[in-house]
Design a protein around this motif. Structure first.
Motif, short mmCIF file in Angstrom:
data_model
loop_
_atom_site.label_atom_id
_atom_site.label_comp_id
_atom_site.label_asym_id
_atom_site.label_seq_id
_atom_site.Cartn_x
_atom_site.Cartn_y
_atom_site.Cartn_z
N MET A 1 0.85 -1.16 0.02
CA MET A 1 0.01 0.02 0.04
C MET A 1 0.90 1.14 -0.12
SD MET A 1 -2.77 -0.95 2.76
CE MET A 1 -4.19 0.36 2.15
N GLN A 2 0.34 2.39 -0.71
CA GLN A 2 1.14 3.52 -0.68
C GLN A 2 1.02 4.22 0.48
OE1 GLN A 2 2.83 4.31 -3.49
NE2 GLN A 2 3.61 6.43 -2.72
N ILE A 3 0.25 4.23 1.42
CA ILE A 3 -0.07 4.92 2.52
C ILE A 3 1.11 4.25 3.33
CG2 ILE A 3 -1.40 5.25 4.54
CD1 ILE A 3 -3.74 5.60 2.54
N LEU A 4 1.09 2.91 3.58
CA LEU A 4 2.36 2.29 4.70
C LEU A 4 3.62 2.81 4.16
CD1 LEU A 4 0.48 -1.03 5.33
CD2 LEU A 4 0.46 0.97 6.59
N GLU A 5 3.97 2.75 2.78
CA GLU A 5 5.31 3.18 2.51
C GLU A 5 5.60 4.68 2.68
OE1 GLU A 5 5.46 2.03 -1.72
OE2 GLU A 5 5.12 0.26 -1.27
N THR A 6 4.59 5.50 2.72
CA THR A 6 4.82 6.79 2.79
C THR A 6 4.78 7.21 4.43
OG1 THR A 6 3.73 7.49 0.81
CG2 THR A 6 3.78 9.27 2.39
N TYR A 7 3.96 6.63 5.12
CA TYR A 7 3.93 6.83 6.79
C TYR A 7 4.07 5.46 7.29
CZ TYR A 7 1.60 11.06 4.97
OH TYR A 7 1.30 12.20 4.41
N PRO A 8 5.32 4.99 7.58
CA PRO A 8 5.67 3.80 8.21
C PRO A 8 5.07 3.62 9.72
CG PRO A 8 7.52 4.83 8.00
CD PRO A 8 6.44 5.71 7.26
N TRP A 9 4.75 4.60 10.16
CA TRP A 9 4.39 4.76 11.66
C TRP A 9 3.06 4.41 11.89
CZ3 TRP A 9 0.63 8.13 12.27
CH2 TRP A 9 0.55 9.23 11.38
N ILE A 10 2.07 4.35 10.86
CA ILE A 10 0.69 4.30 10.97
C ILE A 10 0.33 3.05 11.16
CG2 ILE A 10 0.00 3.95 8.50
CD1 ILE A 10 -2.01 6.20 9.25
N GLU A 11 0.93 1.84 10.93
CA GLU A 11 0.51 0.63 11.15
C GLU A 11 0.53 0.23 12.52
OE1 GLU A 11 1.30 -4.12 9.72
OE2 GLU A 11 2.52 -2.29 9.11
N PRO A 12 1.82 0.88 13.16
CA PRO A 12 1.79 0.33 14.69
C PRO A 12 0.91 1.22 15.55
CG PRO A 12 4.10 0.96 13.82
CD PRO A 12 3.08 1.00 12.64
N VAL A 13 0.60 2.07 15.08
CA VAL A 13 -0.48 3.17 15.75
C VAL A 13 -1.65 2.58 15.67
CG1 VAL A 13 -1.49 5.18 15.75
CG2 VAL A 13 0.92 5.26 15.38
N LEU A 14 -2.19 2.04 14.56
CA LEU A 14 -3.55 1.40 14.49
C LEU A 14 -3.78 0.21 15.09
CD1 LEU A 14 -4.16 2.09 10.63
CD2 LEU A 14 -5.18 3.34 12.60
N ILE A 15 -2.64 -0.59 15.10
CA ILE A 15 -2.46 -1.89 15.83
C ILE A 15 -2.66 -1.48 17.31
CG2 ILE A 15 -1.39 -3.78 16.65
CD1 ILE A 15 -0.22 -3.87 13.76
N GLY A 16 -2.17 -0.45 17.75
CA GLY A 16 -2.06 -0.28 19.31
C GLY A 16 -3.21 0.32 19.59
#
Length: 79
Positions: A1-16
């Motif tokens: 996904m383009q968003i995860l490549e641009t903002y790598p911090w968003i996945e751990p924030v969403l999981i948290g």
């Protein structure tokens, strides 16, 4: 996904956020909707789950302290 490549911090924030949401639901069920007891129950459940994950090695905190040395430049004077 383009968003995860641009903002790598968003996945751990969403999981948290999802984990805290579930833990808050558990704390709310335990405390029977009393706000003070809900906050206390959520904090206790979080501490147990987070401590258990750290103790078992499922979760690992990688905290590093980096020190930098600064050198002061010589003062310049104007004639």
């Amino acid at each position: 996904m383009q968003i995860l490549e641009t903002y790598p911090w968003i996945e751990p924030v969403l999981i948290g956020a999802a984990i805290v949401f579930v833990l808050d639901l558990i704390g709310n069920l335990i405390s029977f909707s009393n706000r003070v007891l809900n906050a206390l129950a959520t904090a206790i459940v979080f501490a147990i789950v987070f401590g258990g994950l750290l103790y078992t090695g499922v979760l690992r905190l990688d905290v590093r302290t980096e020190t930098t040395t600064t050198t002061s430049a010589p003062a310049t004077t104007t004639p």
